[in-house]
Design a protein around this motif. Sequence first.
Motif, mmCIF file in Angstrom:
data_model
loop_
_atom_site.group_PDB
_atom_site.id
_atom_site.type_symbol
_atom_site.label_atom_id
_atom_site.label_comp_id
_atom_site.label_asym_id
_atom_site.label_seq_id
_atom_site.Cartn_x
_atom_site.Cartn_y
_atom_site.Cartn_z
ATOM 1 N N ARG A 78 0.838 -1.190 0.000
ATOM 2 C CA ARG A 78 0.000 0.000 0.000
ATOM 3 C C ARG A 78 0.881 1.251 0.000
ATOM 4 N NH1 ARG A 78 -3.183 -3.187 3.797
ATOM 5 N NH2 ARG A 78 -5.276 -3.556 2.988
ATOM 6 N N PHE A 79 0.556 2.173 -0.906
ATOM 7 C CA PHE A 79 1.273 3.437 -1.030
ATOM 8 C C PHE A 79 0.320 4.572 -0.669
ATOM 9 C CE2 PHE A 79 2.448 7.247 -3.368
ATOM 10 C CZ PHE A 79 3.818 7.345 -3.135
ATOM 11 N N ALA A 80 0.791 5.529 0.130
ATOM 12 C CA ALA A 80 -0.046 6.655 0.557
ATOM 13 C C ALA A 80 0.653 7.979 0.289
ATOM 14 C CB ALA A 80 -0.379 6.535 2.042
ATOM 15 N N TRP A 81 -0.145 9.023 0.139
ATOM 16 C CA TRP A 81 0.427 10.359 -0.022
ATOM 17 C C TRP A 81 -0.527 11.391 0.550
ATOM 18 C CZ3 TRP A 81 -1.863 7.443 -3.694
ATOM 19 C CH2 TRP A 81 -2.878 8.019 -4.494
ATOM 20 N N LEU A 82 0.028 12.498 1.019
ATOM 21 C CA LEU A 82 -0.771 13.573 1.594
ATOM 22 C C LEU A 82 0.087 14.818 1.745
ATOM 23 C CD1 LEU A 82 -0.203 13.941 5.079
ATOM 24 C CD2 LEU A 82 -0.636 11.507 4.717
ATOM 25 N N ASN A 83 -0.570 15.962 1.856
ATOM 26 C CA ASN A 83 0.110 17.209 2.186
ATOM 27 C C ASN A 83 0.062 17.364 3.703
ATOM 28 O OD1 ASN A 83 0.283 20.139 2.911
ATOM 29 N ND2 ASN A 83 0.595 20.353 0.707
ATOM 30 N N LEU A 114 3.387 -1.228 -12.143
ATOM 31 C CA LEU A 114 2.959 -1.284 -10.741
ATOM 32 C C LEU A 114 1.469 -1.565 -10.593
ATOM 33 C CD1 LEU A 114 5.049 1.687 -9.316
ATOM 34 C CD2 LEU A 114 5.495 -0.764 -9.059
ATOM 35 N N ARG A 115 0.729 -1.480 -11.695
ATOM 36 C CA ARG A 115 -0.694 -1.831 -11.738
ATOM 37 C C ARG A 115 -1.488 -1.289 -10.546
ATOM 38 N NH1 ARG A 115 0.146 -8.137 -13.059
ATOM 39 N NH2 ARG A 115 2.215 -7.685 -12.215
ATOM 40 N N PRO A 116 -1.534 0.030 -10.391
ATOM 41 C CA PRO A 116 -2.237 0.588 -9.231
ATOM 42 C C PRO A 116 -3.736 0.301 -9.259
ATOM 43 C CG PRO A 116 -1.731 2.296 -10.837
ATOM 44 C CD PRO A 116 -1.010 1.065 -11.287
ATOM 45 N N ASP A 117 -4.268 -0.041 -8.094
ATOM 46 C CA ASP A 117 -5.702 -0.232 -7.956
ATOM 47 C C ASP A 117 -6.105 0.055 -6.520
ATOM 48 O OD1 ASP A 117 -4.838 -2.450 -6.550
ATOM 49 O OD2 ASP A 117 -5.869 -3.941 -7.781
ATOM 50 N N ARG A 118 -7.387 -0.110 -6.219
ATOM 51 C CA ARG A 118 -7.933 0.130 -4.883
ATOM 52 C C ARG A 118 -7.597 1.533 -4.375
ATOM 53 N NH1 ARG A 118 -7.351 -5.746 -1.750
ATOM 54 N NH2 ARG A 118 -8.167 -7.002 -3.472
ATOM 55 N N ARG A 151 -3.125 0.667 -3.952
ATOM 56 C CA ARG A 151 -2.377 -0.581 -3.861
ATOM 57 C C ARG A 151 -1.514 -0.717 -5.107
ATOM 58 N NH1 ARG A 151 -4.935 -6.635 -3.972
ATOM 59 N NH2 ARG A 151 -5.239 -6.013 -6.146
ATOM 60 N N VAL A 152 -0.269 -1.162 -4.915
ATOM 61 C CA VAL A 152 0.629 -1.379 -6.042
ATOM 62 C C VAL A 152 1.168 -2.798 -5.991
ATOM 63 C CG1 VAL A 152 1.296 1.050 -6.135
ATOM 64 C CG2 VAL A 152 2.676 -0.550 -4.805
ATOM 65 N N ARG A 153 1.598 -3.279 -7.139
ATOM 66 C CA ARG A 153 2.167 -4.619 -7.230
ATOM 67 C C ARG A 153 3.643 -4.516 -7.590
ATOM 68 N NH1 ARG A 153 -0.714 -9.914 -9.831
ATOM 69 N NH2 ARG A 153 0.911 -11.405 -9.298
ATOM 70 N N LEU A 154 4.495 -5.038 -6.719
ATOM 71 C CA LEU A 154 5.929 -4.945 -6.918
ATOM 72 C C LEU A 154 6.555 -6.214 -7.436
ATOM 73 C CD1 LEU A 154 7.070 -2.921 -3.790
ATOM 74 C CD2 LEU A 154 6.363 -2.102 -6.017
ATOM 75 N N SER A 155 5.771 -7.272 -7.588
ATOM 76 C CA SER A 155 6.334 -8.520 -8.085
ATOM 77 C C SER A 155 5.253 -9.307 -8.801
ATOM 78 C CB SER A 155 6.905 -9.352 -6.935
ATOM 79 O OG SER A 155 5.874 -9.911 -6.154
ATOM 80 N N ASP A 156 5.651 -10.440 -9.337
ATOM 81 C CA ASP A 156 4.722 -11.287 -10.075
ATOM 82 C C ASP A 156 4.193 -12.428 -9.223
ATOM 83 O OD1 ASP A 156 6.788 -10.861 -12.956
ATOM 84 O OD2 ASP A 156 4.932 -9.825 -12.441
ATOM 85 N N ILE A 157 4.313 -12.310 -7.909
ATOM 86 C CA ILE A 157 3.778 -13.348 -7.029
ATOM 87 C C ILE A 157 2.259 -13.366 -7.160
ATOM 88 C CG2 ILE A 157 3.512 -14.113 -4.638
ATOM 89 C CD1 ILE A 157 6.191 -12.829 -4.032
#
Length: 300
Positions: free
Chosen positions: A61-66, A267-271, A293-299
């Motif tokens: 999970r990746f997050a961002w904010l000011n 990274l196929r971002p979703d959610r 949500r990002v995907r960092l591997s092919d698992i």
Amino acid sequence: MSPTLIASGPGRAALLRAVVPAVALCGVLGAALSFLVPTTATAGPTVKVAQAEPVQPGFQRFAWLNAWADHHTAPGGAAADRLDGVPRMRIVVGHLRRTLIDFGVLAEVEAPQREAFESFGREYALVSTPDATDDAVFFRRSVFRLVSKDTVTMYYRHGARVTAPVVVLEERSTGQRVGVLPVHFPASLPSAPGQKRWRDLNARIVKDVVARAEVPIVVAGDFNQRNDILCDLTSPGTGLVSPLAEHEKCATARRAPIDQAFLSPSLRPDRYQVYSGPSARRATDHGAFYQVRVRLSDIP
């Protein structure tokens, strides 16, 4: 996978190394951007605290904010009647824990807030710059390690130079690497009109960094633009996608927030989620926290 973020020529490893030619703005201004050879750093000491599990094997999970710079709410600030920077950062850390965030970006952070983040969020590492007000990358120590950090010069109000960290992280369980570039573009205000040229220059710097990236990359922060930057940074050839809309639909998509994230397609971002409850409204003048949500591997 190559250990670098930015290609710098055959047989030579580098994170960022190039010189961008001077860019003329309005026929008057010239600007130059230099990329530096990286230094390798460690993630810091191991801290024994409760750790959240990844959202799913191979995903993070990746997050961002000011984070709303501390001086705005400090005594004498324009919003001195609001909660000051330290308790606001405690709210941010609590949100990151509750939502099981693994890494992300904090835009507009100052020294008291950096210190508060490192004190309250010991399970996270923070990568920032010496600038008085800067944009920082954070990551969960148990999930990632810091491979390298470099800096890139960007521009804020009236062309003031600011430093942004360009970070490469490695997921501990898979060895997959991802780059992160935090940004904060200047807003056009009644007291500071005509800032579009600096936003445009920053967008070109972002595209240049992405074009030479050797690992998937996330660019996130406060763009002080809405659907215009959504269309610009998802345009063909930029190598970025948005969780908000595809380029073909960017102009007619819902009104975008000024806090956005752009990611390499792999990274196929979703959610994509927006949190805009009372805590977010207390912690930031933007009134929202964001995550994807990002995907960092092919698992599987």
